[in-house]
Structure formats: C-alpha cells, structure tokens
Design a protein around this motif. Sequence first.
Motif, PDB file in Angstrom:
ATOM      1  N   ASN A  26       3.480  -5.881  12.227  1.00  0.00           N
ATOM      2  CA  ASN A  26       3.334  -6.743  11.044  1.00  0.00           C
ATOM      3  C   ASN A  26       2.217  -6.239  10.129  1.00  0.00           C
ATOM      4  O   ASN A  26       2.349  -6.257   8.900  1.00  0.00           O
ATOM      5  N   SER A  29       3.543  -3.180   8.295  1.00  0.00           N
ATOM      6  CA  SER A  29       4.496  -3.568   7.252  1.00  0.00           C
ATOM      7  C   SER A  29       3.779  -4.108   6.027  1.00  0.00           C
ATOM      8  O   SER A  29       4.130  -3.787   4.884  1.00  0.00           O
ATOM      9  N   ALA A  30       2.757  -4.932   6.256  1.00  0.00           N
ATOM     10  CA  ALA A  30       1.995  -5.490   5.141  1.00  0.00           C
ATOM     11  C   ALA A  30       1.264  -4.387   4.378  1.00  0.00           C
ATOM     12  O   ALA A  30       1.186  -4.405   3.140  1.00  0.00           O
ATOM     13  N   LEU A  32       2.141  -1.196   4.121  1.00  0.00           N
ATOM     14  CA  LEU A  32       3.114  -0.425   3.340  1.00  0.00           C
ATOM     15  C   LEU A  32       3.540  -1.180   2.094  1.00  0.00           C
ATOM     16  O   LEU A  32       3.663  -0.606   1.008  1.00  0.00           O
ATOM     17  N   ALA A  33       3.789  -2.466   2.244  1.00  0.00           N
ATOM     18  CA  ALA A  33       4.197  -3.272   1.092  1.00  0.00           C
ATOM     19  C   ALA A  33       3.116  -3.276   0.023  1.00  0.00           C
ATOM     20  O   ALA A  33       3.391  -3.217  -1.178  1.00  0.00           O
ATOM     21  N   GLU A  34       1.847  -3.315   0.448  1.00  0.00           N
ATOM     22  CA  GLU A  34       0.738  -3.331  -0.511  1.00  0.00           C
ATOM     23  C   GLU A  34       0.618  -1.997  -1.240  1.00  0.00           C
ATOM     24  O   GLU A  34       0.338  -1.950  -2.440  1.00  0.00           O
ATOM     25  N   SER A  37       3.618  -1.753  -3.766  1.00  0.00           N
ATOM     26  CA  SER A  37       3.765  -2.822  -4.748  1.00  0.00           C
ATOM     27  C   SER A  37       2.955  -2.500  -5.992  1.00  0.00           C
ATOM     28  O   SER A  37       1.883  -1.905  -5.924  1.00  0.00           O
TER      29      SER A  37
END
Length: 278
Positions: A26, A29-30, A32-34, A37
């Motif tokens: 988790n 994943s957070a 990578l998303a940051e 984005s």
Amino acid sequence: MARTATITDLAAGHDVSRKFVYQQANKASAALAEVFSSSAPDDEVLFALPVTKTWLRQLTLGVTLIGHGSYRGVVELMRDLLGVRISEGTVHNVHQAAARQAGAINRGIDLSPIRVGLQDEIFQGSQPVLAGVDARSTYCYLLAAAEHRDADTWGIHLLDASRQGLNPDYTIPDAGQGLRAGQKAAWGDKPCHGDVFHIQHQCESLANTLAGIAKGARSRRKKLQAKNGKARQGPEFVERIALAWQAEAGAHTLAVDIRTLIAWLSQGSPQKTEFKTL
C-alpha cells in the motif's frame, strides 16, 4: 505489485507477516501514485496549440482514421469543443484529398522486397475492393475499389503493382476464380496456393451444426430412456434407444474431430496461411 509472487510466499521468504507485506504494498502504491500525479489544478493551462486550417484537417483525419469516428462525429466534435462549423461534405472532401496524397506516395513505394502476397476481396457495401498484403510486414500493397472482381480487373491491378517491383515468390488467396484467373493472366504460372481462413470458418459452422445435432440426439435419447423406465417397452423401442445412442455418439465424435482439425489449422498461423494441398 507485479503479481509475480503471492503474499504468502513473500511473507515467508522475508520472515514477516502477511499484514506487513500488505502495508508495504500500500505504501509503494501510494508513492507511485504521488510521483505520477500532476500537481497542476484541473483548470490550469498546460499548453497552447496554434489552430490552423491544416491542423483542423489533421484533426479531422485523426478522429476518423485513428479514433474510428464517423463523419458526423467529426462535425459534432468541431462544433462542441472548438466552436468550428464544418459540414459532412467538407469532412468527405478532406478524406478524398488525403486519399489522393496517399495514393501518390503509395505509387512510389518499391514493392520488390515482398516475397509472399496475401490477396483477397473485401466489400464496402456492395462494392468489391481488391486487397493485397505482404505476409511478413502486413504492408497493404493493393487496396482498390473496383466495379468488378473478374480476371481482367485483377490482372490489370496486379500488372500495375508489378510496375512498382511486385514479384512475390508465391501468393496465398482464397478460392475466388476471378482472382486466380487474373493472377495467371498477369503472372503466368507463379504459384497460387490456398488460405485456411475459409476452411476454418466453414469447419466451425459444421462443428456447431454437429454439436447441435448431438445435443438434439441426446435429448431424444433421454426422453426415450425416461419413457422406457416408466413402462417396459418392446424390442423395437429398445432398438430406437440404441439408434439414438449411435446418432448422439457419431455426431459428438465428428464434432470433436472437426474442432481438432480447426485447432491444427490455427496453430501459430495468421488468418491466411499457406495450405499447398488444396
């Protein structure tokens, strides 16, 4: 995250709990998303495009040829997003002009590297379109709308392609008589093998029919057996059950054999494959 190992295996391999592995996944994943984005607000201008008539023509072609949109879709997109009025006739004219440009470029292409040609007829509505594709690169060396698909029409187009260097070792068409006669007229005794696509298609239809016959025979056999179970019937009735068994088994076996043939024809082949025994 790549799903190359299970949570259980990862936990056991690193001597940690499954809960810990989930927590780390988790966090990753957070992160990578940051990273991917965008921090820019949704209404911030990212870049500006110089909209010219040439750009609008490119957009028109992109919507239809890349996005597979319709002429009416181009009209609506121009109107609703760009505030530009354009008619379906103009969209058609843009495509015709692009086709003429593409035709001039295509006529200058050297076709001599093509060793195997795949040839067939497709249809735009009721109008035949003569098509030829290089088996190795899938380059389309022939795509011509024609009034007819007879030997003369095919021969003329193949001779035109020959002037650009087209001289394959052999071709793989379907069983169309006009196509084959046209190739013979243009290229003499050049080998003209057969494809397996149409055989596969016909075999699939046959296999489905046989499967339906087997299913119907099974239903009839079960009804006969149920009727025989309620009240003992004579020898003729038993014979009918045996015949039903025979019909069911025969149709099922033949359907399996046909599907085996289809699988064999499909192994590692594009939809058009050399099949010299035709």
